[in-house]
Design an enzyme around this catalytic site. Structure first.
Site, short mmCIF file in Angstrom:
data_model
loop_
_atom_site.label_atom_id
_atom_site.label_comp_id
_atom_site.label_asym_id
_atom_site.label_seq_id
_atom_site.Cartn_x
_atom_site.Cartn_y
_atom_site.Cartn_z
N SER A 199 0.80 -1.23 0.00
CA SER A 199 0.00 0.00 0.00
C SER A 199 0.83 1.28 0.00
CB SER A 199 -0.96 0.00 1.18
OG SER A 199 -0.28 -0.23 2.39
N HIS A 227 -5.55 -3.51 -1.94
CA HIS A 227 -5.33 -2.56 -3.05
C HIS A 227 -5.35 -3.23 -4.41
CE1 HIS A 227 -4.69 1.17 -0.90
NE2 HIS A 227 -4.12 0.44 0.06
N LYS A 258 -12.16 0.35 -0.67
CA LYS A 258 -11.29 1.13 -1.57
C LYS A 258 -11.93 1.14 -2.96
CE LYS A 258 -7.44 -0.22 1.38
NZ LYS A 258 -7.32 0.97 2.22
#
Ligand code: PMP
Length: 412
Positions: A199, A227, A258
């Site tokens: 990340s 991610h 996300k």
């Protein structure tokens, strides 16, 4: 009456203010910015209109009409909150539907959702790994993996970041020597844990090599795709799909907070894994389930991933353009291979100053400093999204160029 020696009127928490003052002195204190607009390519932060390079809203799903509609309709029908933990009375049809859909999307037997990606990691690791086991972890794994390991009774060893030769050596030794605390008895489980996309650096784990090493020594693999969810793999299915490793990674953790645009985390794997997590995973057992709107919006997001793969194409086109231009300007973007593009600054004072100047130039790009990254590896962490127009990216690049010259980070 107070105990002898204690000062009756002193503040027992007074050390906090002292520590804050020290952090400020070292340029390590981070006040929070306040967003007064929706999360989008252009945002209002502390009253200023800026182009944002700071969210994890990779595909713009945080404001996608289908997600908003799903959340509103489900709130009307089912209310604002779930009212209980899943195992008592808070397990609604919408939670189960989301999990069935996610399992199908990820091509696994079963999925269990958690309140966040963070709690998915802290939930799953102590359930699968205990005192008879060993956890082998990449040096740059996320804080939630580290906390999950701390909560497990399993001993752990760390291999240098992405160093699969070192990983193989550790696995070989663990298999040949067995448990030091139990006369060399074999470990019940050796669990290799890695982020899918790291990340802070935006680099991708060498999952094929990790899986090959694990298979050679009979270890299991867990990947945290926070991610990579919605970013890598077909329709954003993650690193396992990206590397075509279906069936060879035993635990996939993903986040719904996300690219998926809402909130939550999940563990994808076998039915037995899901069943055991329901019995034992502490954040799952002891914390209230998602509001129905959250689960419904996540469900809508999975449908958008299936229906609108062009969003992912745009995300990657923007990524390639922005990263390439930053490098052309002379910036060091580290090892990044994904939409997470760090711009290396050196020390935290420079990173803080750079971020502040970008803010003044209309760009919202946050500095990441120690202890999140090493002291001399402070950076501006940028993430482009599918929503950014080329004009917006060009404005950001112009600001980076101007501030970079001004602060002597790139040549004039
Ligand atoms: N794992 C990784 C690798 C992450 O980057 C993050 C978020 N920073 C998480 C887990 C936690 O996810 P969430 O925000 O859904 O709790």
């Amino acid at each position: 009456m107070t105990a002898e020696g204690a000062r009756p009127n002193s503040n027992p928490l007074g050390f906090l203010a002292d520590e804050i003052a020290e952090l400020k002195r070292q340029n390590l204190y981070r006040p929070m910015r306040v967003l007064s607009s929706p999360q989008a390519a252009e945002v209002v932060v502390d009253g200023a209109e800026l182009i944002s390079l700071s969210s994890n809203n990779y595909l713009g799903l945080a404001t996608h009409p289908k997600l908003k509609e799903a959340a509103i309709a489900t709130t009307r029908d089912f209310g604002a909150g779930s009212g209980a933990v899943r195992t008592i009375a808070g397990n609604m049809t919408i939670h189960e539907r989301l999990e069935t859909e996610l399992a199908d999307f990820k091509h696994v037997e079963a999925v269990l959702t958690f309140q966040s990606g963070f709690t998915a990691n802290t939930g799953v690791i102590p359930v699968v790994a205990g005192e008879n086991d060993l956890i082998v972890s990449d040096a740059l794994n996320h804080a939630s993996i580290i906390d999950g390991m701390r909560m497990s009774k399993a001993p752990r060893v760390v291999f240098p970041h992405k160093d699969t030769a070192a990983l193989r050596e550790l696995l070989r030794e663990a298999r040949s020597k067995g448990r030091a605390d139990a006369g060399g008895r074999p470990y019940r489980l050796i669990l290799v844990v890695t982020d899918g996309v790291f990340s802070m650096d935006g680099d991708i784990a060498p999952l094929p090599e990790i899986v090959a090493a694990a298979e050679e020594f009979g270890a299991a693999v867990m990947v945290d795709d926070a991610h990579a969810s919605g970013v890598l793999g077909r329709n954003g299915r993650g690193t396992v799909d990206h590397f075509d490793l279906h069936g060879r990674v035993h635990i996939q953790v993903g986040t719904l907070s996300k690219a998926i645009g809402v909130l939550g985390g999940y563990v994808a794997g076998s039915q037995a894994l899901r069943d055991m997590l329901i019995q034992r995973a502490r954040p799952f057992l002891f914390s209230t389930s998602h509001p129905p709107a959250v689960a419904a919006a996540c469900l809508a997001a999975i449908q958008v991933l299936r229906d609108e793969p062009e969003l992912i194409d745009r995300l990657w086109a923007n990524t390639t353009y922005f990263k390439g231009e930053l490098r052309r300007l002379g910036f060091d973007t580290g090892a990044s291979e994904t939409p997470i593009t760090p711009v290396m600054m050196g020390d935290s004072a420079m990173a803080g100053r750079f971020s502040q100047r970008l803010f003044e130039e209309g760009v919202f790009a946050q500095a990441v400093v120690y202890p999140t990254v090493p002291l001399d590896r402070a950076r501006i962490r940028t993430i482009v999204t599918a929503e950014h127009s080329t004009e917006q990216l060009d404005l950001c690049l112009a600001a980076f160029s101007k501030v970079g010259r001004e602060l002597g980070l790139i040549g004039a």
